[in-house]
Design a protein around this motif. Structure first.
Motif, mmCIF file in Angstrom:
data_model
loop_
_atom_site.group_PDB
_atom_site.id
_atom_site.type_symbol
_atom_site.label_atom_id
_atom_site.label_comp_id
_atom_site.label_asym_id
_atom_site.label_seq_id
_atom_site.Cartn_x
_atom_site.Cartn_y
_atom_site.Cartn_z
ATOM 1 N N GLU A 46 -4.222 -11.116 -3.956
ATOM 2 C CA GLU A 46 -4.798 -12.050 -2.981
ATOM 3 C C GLU A 46 -3.856 -13.204 -2.676
ATOM 4 O O GLU A 46 -4.049 -13.931 -1.703
ATOM 5 C CB GLU A 46 -6.140 -12.619 -3.491
ATOM 6 N N LEU A 196 -9.487 -17.923 -9.670
ATOM 7 C CA LEU A 196 -10.915 -18.090 -9.914
ATOM 8 C C LEU A 196 -11.101 -18.788 -11.238
ATOM 9 O O LEU A 196 -10.467 -18.430 -12.223
ATOM 10 C CB LEU A 196 -11.615 -16.736 -9.997
ATOM 11 N N GLN A 202 -16.707 -14.049 -18.880
ATOM 12 C CA GLN A 202 -17.225 -13.633 -17.579
ATOM 13 C C GLN A 202 -16.077 -13.162 -16.680
ATOM 14 O O GLN A 202 -16.208 -12.163 -15.969
ATOM 15 C CB GLN A 202 -17.929 -14.839 -16.972
ATOM 16 N N VAL A 206 -15.291 -9.775 -14.596
ATOM 17 C CA VAL A 206 -14.951 -9.743 -13.170
ATOM 18 C C VAL A 206 -13.694 -8.912 -12.961
ATOM 19 O O VAL A 206 -13.644 -8.037 -12.098
ATOM 20 C CB VAL A 206 -14.731 -11.173 -12.638
ATOM 21 N N LYS A 210 -13.195 -5.432 -10.907
ATOM 22 C CA LYS A 210 -12.233 -5.270 -9.805
ATOM 23 C C LYS A 210 -11.328 -4.058 -10.054
ATOM 24 O O LYS A 210 -11.088 -3.268 -9.148
ATOM 25 C CB LYS A 210 -11.363 -6.531 -9.675
ATOM 26 N N GLN A 212 -11.962 -1.496 -11.713
ATOM 27 C CA GLN A 212 -12.740 -0.264 -11.603
ATOM 28 C C GLN A 212 -13.074 0.052 -10.141
ATOM 29 O O GLN A 212 -12.988 1.199 -9.717
ATOM 30 C CB GLN A 212 -14.032 -0.425 -12.404
ATOM 31 N N ALA A 213 -13.398 -0.991 -9.383
ATOM 32 C CA ALA A 213 -13.801 -0.775 -7.995
ATOM 33 C C ALA A 213 -12.608 -0.407 -7.114
ATOM 34 O O ALA A 213 -12.757 0.307 -6.139
ATOM 35 C CB ALA A 213 -14.493 -2.024 -7.450
ATOM 36 N N TYR A 214 -11.419 -0.917 -7.467
ATOM 37 C CA TYR A 214 -10.231 -0.635 -6.660
ATOM 38 C C TYR A 214 -9.118 -0.052 -7.535
ATOM 39 O O TYR A 214 -8.085 -0.678 -7.762
ATOM 40 C CB TYR A 214 -9.745 -1.917 -5.965
ATOM 41 N N PRO A 215 -9.344 1.167 -8.051
ATOM 42 C CA PRO A 215 -8.367 1.720 -9.001
ATOM 43 C C PRO A 215 -6.980 1.905 -8.393
ATOM 44 O O PRO A 215 -5.987 1.861 -9.113
ATOM 45 C CB PRO A 215 -8.978 3.078 -9.389
ATOM 46 N N ASP A 216 -6.913 2.091 -7.083
ATOM 47 C CA ASP A 216 -5.600 2.291 -6.463
ATOM 48 C C ASP A 216 -4.891 0.973 -6.180
ATOM 49 O O ASP A 216 -3.690 0.942 -6.004
ATOM 50 C CB ASP A 216 -5.736 3.062 -5.149
ATOM 51 N N ARG A 217 -5.660 -0.104 -6.095
ATOM 52 C CA ARG A 217 -5.050 -1.380 -5.738
ATOM 53 C C ARG A 217 -4.415 -2.060 -6.952
ATOM 54 O O ARG A 217 -3.411 -2.736 -6.827
ATOM 55 C CB ARG A 217 -6.102 -2.307 -5.128
#
Lengths: 353, 557
Positions: A46, A196, A202, A206, A210, A212-217
């Motif tokens: 980011e 962040l 916590q 987070v 992340k 897990q949700a965007y394994p390619d990123r």
């Protein structure tokens, strides 16, 4: 002291330290950090390298104006490190097989078991319960051991100050903001929330979500989760962390553990060494004493022998003198006798005439 | 005296520097030789298969030798052995040799022998005996492009009159063959053609030539016929390395493919009796009734085999081991033949490039898709959802899996065809006037002024990019689906919620996965621009989107 004696002492000290290190290995305790401590999660995917965090940090902490303004992005062309005027810097990294460069923010990582604090012999650094590692300039003696101890090369020194120079490093804005419930300057300034702030536990959740949700990123690793025993500044990245100039060979042992074994020996040394040295001294004293005695004995013997010989010689001399005397007397007597005989013969011949 | 010494030093210096110059000059010459041979050269390291090399490998400029020999009126047989009807593409031997000394002798005697005889004739020649490192440079060279026999190139081969095979309609038999183990001969069986690589692997197995040997033996042998003066050889393909394995060659093939598509509307299929449509079932022939019933609930999948053929270069993209139905190896509960990859995994595994979902995920990485799709989390495969319905059909008209198993193949295909034809693959979008032209983002105006976002222009530009894609047309199922790229996590509608209705708070550490409003805007815009290769406005050019506050006053004063 003789060389051999010194080596003997070293051997004794070595045996002591071996015993201490096995004792340390037996204890498996690992500090998991203060339960409610804060952390910052940096997401390099980011970060756009705008240097707003640097500006935010500078303004909040009232640091000197930089040589070149914060919107001058050509600064990013050189690799920088933290200085006494900049608690945080952003560096640009060209990553192989990627057209866009990647940026990384550098600042104090706020280790859960800080190396700087363990190296500081006046206790100028403190790990606060909020997670920040703070610095107290009033007790600092300026030895700069912390700068050598830090595995991330973060603390900087005010070399340009003649009077009372300080160690300068990020404090997670502990006093001015964090302890008042406000965001650190850099976090608040970031326009893309590449930074962040949250509870460390916590933020780890987070970060994991992340990844897990965007394994390619993302690279499937959270830098700072275990590095140097864990830090309160966490990083996730779309490229291997080595590409961002980060040391990935630090291991997961907190820095203080490397020195605690040796430092644990200190009280032992203080207590045991007088005894050890005293014993060695006593032994060497006794050796000296025996040697002295032997020497005295041998001298006495020698003296006695000499005396005896002298006495013998004297006696021999006396004997000889006596014998000579007797001889002389006998000779004289003989001579006297012969003379007397001759006289007597003369008297007899004269009378014959 | 001083002068004499000065001269000695001077002469010494000149001598040494000239030596250094001579050495650097020589090595530079070698480097240049090396970099010349990018494509069109072959690395000779046959001995490395047998033992550790004692000398660096040889970079052999194959294309240069081909040209030179042609000029001398010589042909491939100068170096390659003629066997039966063709050449063997080993150097001076008819098969692989496992003796390192013999190999060494073959190369040294023949290479240097040829060079030496030319040298004696006073002609220019390659390195001679003793000039070891002129050949043994160890230069690995660049990896050449792997060659793909894609559909358009396939077409020019199977339809060419120059390589007509027997009386067959297509020339498949000219290249494709089967092996009869009893009679020990190669033969062609119509409709049984396979991909070459199913038998010809990367390394020699069961005495079957490697893919490298087989393809060069087959292709180059045929291409060389014209050059070798064979009658009626007709048009011929490349015989140089560069002709197939360079970037240029790749571009040439792509260009030809586009031309063919323009000319014929569609590149002809590689027909070998494969179905145009398939009704895919979570079943493998009733072997695992219980599991089938369990998974049958999701419904069958009408699969448009023909349109998938059209978007792939080769069959091997999906059919990686043989040209059979997936469920032959990937059974419902997994089998050894299928590497214990179950049918459902073979279809849904997102990390695999061969599975349906894996390949679709890969497609979404294209620049025209990535703007929206990169920001979407990896699909989860837990439980049924509306998303499953895009492939797995359900409804009154749809036969259940149990019913479909009972059908004969024709009926099943007919069912699939009906559903596929009923599919809407066109782009669905709201009317132009229903799309707001600009959106003013002013809630955060503070240091910077409000942003006038060209909302309609952005949406239409994105829509234009994917207008042609039937995949996008089909999977973007509603008129508002494209809107959901930005207006995510809410149902598709003409009036989706604005960004600030969810990202209201500037920053909330209690909900850190949801960015604050400022970050939501910046992340959405910047990440999309980056993914879609939109260079303007640049990420860090703040005033390209929003002017700095106070700039107007400054200008007026």
């Amino acid at each position: 002291m003789h060389r051999r004696k010194f080596l003997g002492l070293m051997g004794a000290a070595g045996a002591g330290s071996v015993a201490a290190s096995t004792a340390r290995a037996a204890s498996g305790k690992h500090f998991e950090g203060y339960p409610d401590s804060f952390a910052v999660l940096f997401d390099s995917t980011e970060c756009i390298g705008c240097r707003e965090c640097e500006r935010g940090c500078n303004e909040v902490n009232g640091l000197d104006d930089p040589e070149r303004p914060f919107d001058d992005l050509s600064v990013l062309e050189t690799k920088r490190r933290t200085t006494s005027d900049a608690y945080t810097v952003v560096n640009k990294y060209d990553v192989p097989e990627q057209s866009e460069p990647v940026y990384r923010k550098i600042q104090c990582n706020h280790c859960m078991e800080p190396a700087c604090a363990s190296a500081c012999f006046v206790g100028a650094f403190q790990k606060t319960e909020l997670g920040a590692v703070t610095y107290d300039p009033t007790v600092c003696v300026g030895c700069r051991y912390c700068m050598i101890a830090c595995p991330f090369h973060v603390p900087a020194y005010e070399y340009d100050k003649a009077l009372e120079p300080r160690i300068m490093k990020c404090t997670m804005c502990y006093e001015i903001r964090l302890s008042k419930g406000e965001l650190p300057g850099c976090v608040e300034a970031c326009p893309t929330e590449a930074l962040l702030l949250g509870k460390r536990e916590q933020l780890l959740q987070v970060a994991r979500r992340k990844l897990q949700a965007y394994p390619d990123r993302y690279e499937q690793h959270i830098y700072g989760e275990t590095e140097m025993g864990g830090t309160n500044w966490l990083y996730i990245s779309g490229t291997p962390f080595e590409n961002l100039g980060m040391n990935t060979n630090l291991g997961d042992t907190p820095a203080p553990k490397f020195t605690s074994g040796a430092l644990k020996l200190v009280p032992g040394v203080v207590a045991l060494w007088p005894l050890l040295l005293g014993g060695i001294y006593a032994i060497s004293r006794r050796k000296d004493k025996i040697a002295d005695q032997e020497r005295e004995q041998s001298v006495e013997q020698a003296v006695a022998e000499t005396k005896e010989q002298a006495r013998k010689e004297l006696e021999e001399f006396k004997d000889k003198a006596e014998r000579d005397k007797k001889k002389e007397i006998e000779k004289a007597v003989q001579k006297a006798k012969e003379e007397a005989e001759a006289e007597r013969k003369d008297e007899q011949g004269g009378s014959d005439e | 005296m001083d002068r004499k010494r000065f001269f000695i030093i001077l002469i010494g210096t000149i001598f040494i520097s000239s030596l250094i110059f001579a050495f650097t000059a020589t090595s530079k010459e070698y480097q240049e030789q090396g970099s010349d041979s990018e494509v069109g050269s072959v690395r000779i390291d046959a001995i490395s298969q047998i033992k550790e090399l004692s000398m660096p490998t040889v970079r052999f400029s194959h294309d240069m030798h081909t040209d030179v020999l042609e000029k001398q009126g010589k042909n491939c047989q100068t170096c390659h052995v003629q066997k039966e009807d063709g050449l063997i593409f080993f150097y001076e031997r008819s098969g692989s040799i496992q003796d390192s000394e013999a190999l060494k002798t073959i190369y040294h005697e023949n290479c240097i022998g040829c060079h030496a005889s030319r040298h004696e004739d006073g002609a220019s020649s390659g390195p001679l005996d003793g000039e070891c490192r002129s050949c043994h440079t160890g230069n690995a060279g660049k990896r050449s492009q792997s060659f793909v026999m894609e559909k358009a190139l396939h077409y020019t081969h199977w339809s060419s009159e120059d390589i007509a095979y027997q009386d067959a309609e297509k020339n498949c038999g000219a290249c494709h063959h089967q092996y009869d183990t009893e009679r020990e001969v190669l033969y062609w069986e119509e409709g049984a053609e396979q991909n070459c690589r199913y038998c010809h692997k990367d390394s020699e197995q069961d005495e079957i030539r490697t893919m490298r040997q087989a393809s060069h033996d087959q292709c180059v042998r045929c291409h060389a016929r014209k050059r070798d003066g064979v009658k009626d050889a007709g048009e011929s393909g490349p015989i140089h390395c560069e002709g197939c394995h360079s970037k240029k060659a790749k571009q040439r093939i792509e260009h030809a493919s586009r031309k063919l598509k323009e000319k014929m509307g569609e590149i002809p299929r590689l027909e070998r009796g494969q179905p145009k449509v398939v009704l895919m079932l979570p079943a493998d022939g009733g072997q695992n009734t219980e599991r089938e019933n369990q998974q049958g609930g999701v419904g069958p999948v009408p699969f448009d085999h023909r349109s998938h053929e059209a978007s792939m270069d080769t069959c091997r993209v999906c059919h990686h081991k043989s040209l059979e139905a997936c469920s032959k190896c990937h059974t419902v509960s997994g089998s050894e033949k299928g590497g214990f990859v179950q049918l459902s995994q073979a279809m849904h595994e997102t990390q695999s490039q061969r599975s349906c979902m894996g390949c679709h995920e890969q497609e979404k990485k294209a620049a025209s898709c990535a703007g929206c799709h990169d920001a979407m989390p990896a699909p989860e495969q837990t439980g049924e959802s509306e998303k499953c319905r895009a492939c797995h059909i359900q409804g009154d008209q749809v036969p259940s899996v149990a019913e479909a198993i009972e059908m004969n193949a024709t009926n099943r295909r007919e069912t699939a065809r009906l559903f596929i034809e009923a599919r809407d693959t066109t782009q669905k979008l709201y009317e132009r006037e229903d799309i707001p032209e600009t959106v003013t983002i002013d809630v955060l105006a503070d240091e910077y002024k409000a942003v006038e976002m060209p909302h309609r222009q952005i949406l239409l530009a994105m829509a234009e990019d994917i207008e042609e894609s039937s995949m996008a047309g089909y999977f973007h199922r509603e008129r508002g689906t494209l809107c959901q790229g930005c207006h995510h996590n809410s149902p598709a509608s003409k009036d989706p919620p604005s960004c600030r209705s969810c990202h209201g708070k500037p920053f909330n550490e209690k909900d850190p996965l949801k960015p604050g409003l400022q970050a939501a805007y910046h992340q959405q815009c910047m990440n999309c621009h980056e993914a879609m290769n939109v260079d303007e406005p640049a990420n860090r050019d703040c005033t390209a989107c929003h002017e700095k506050q106070g700039t107007d006053e400054a200008a007026h004063q």
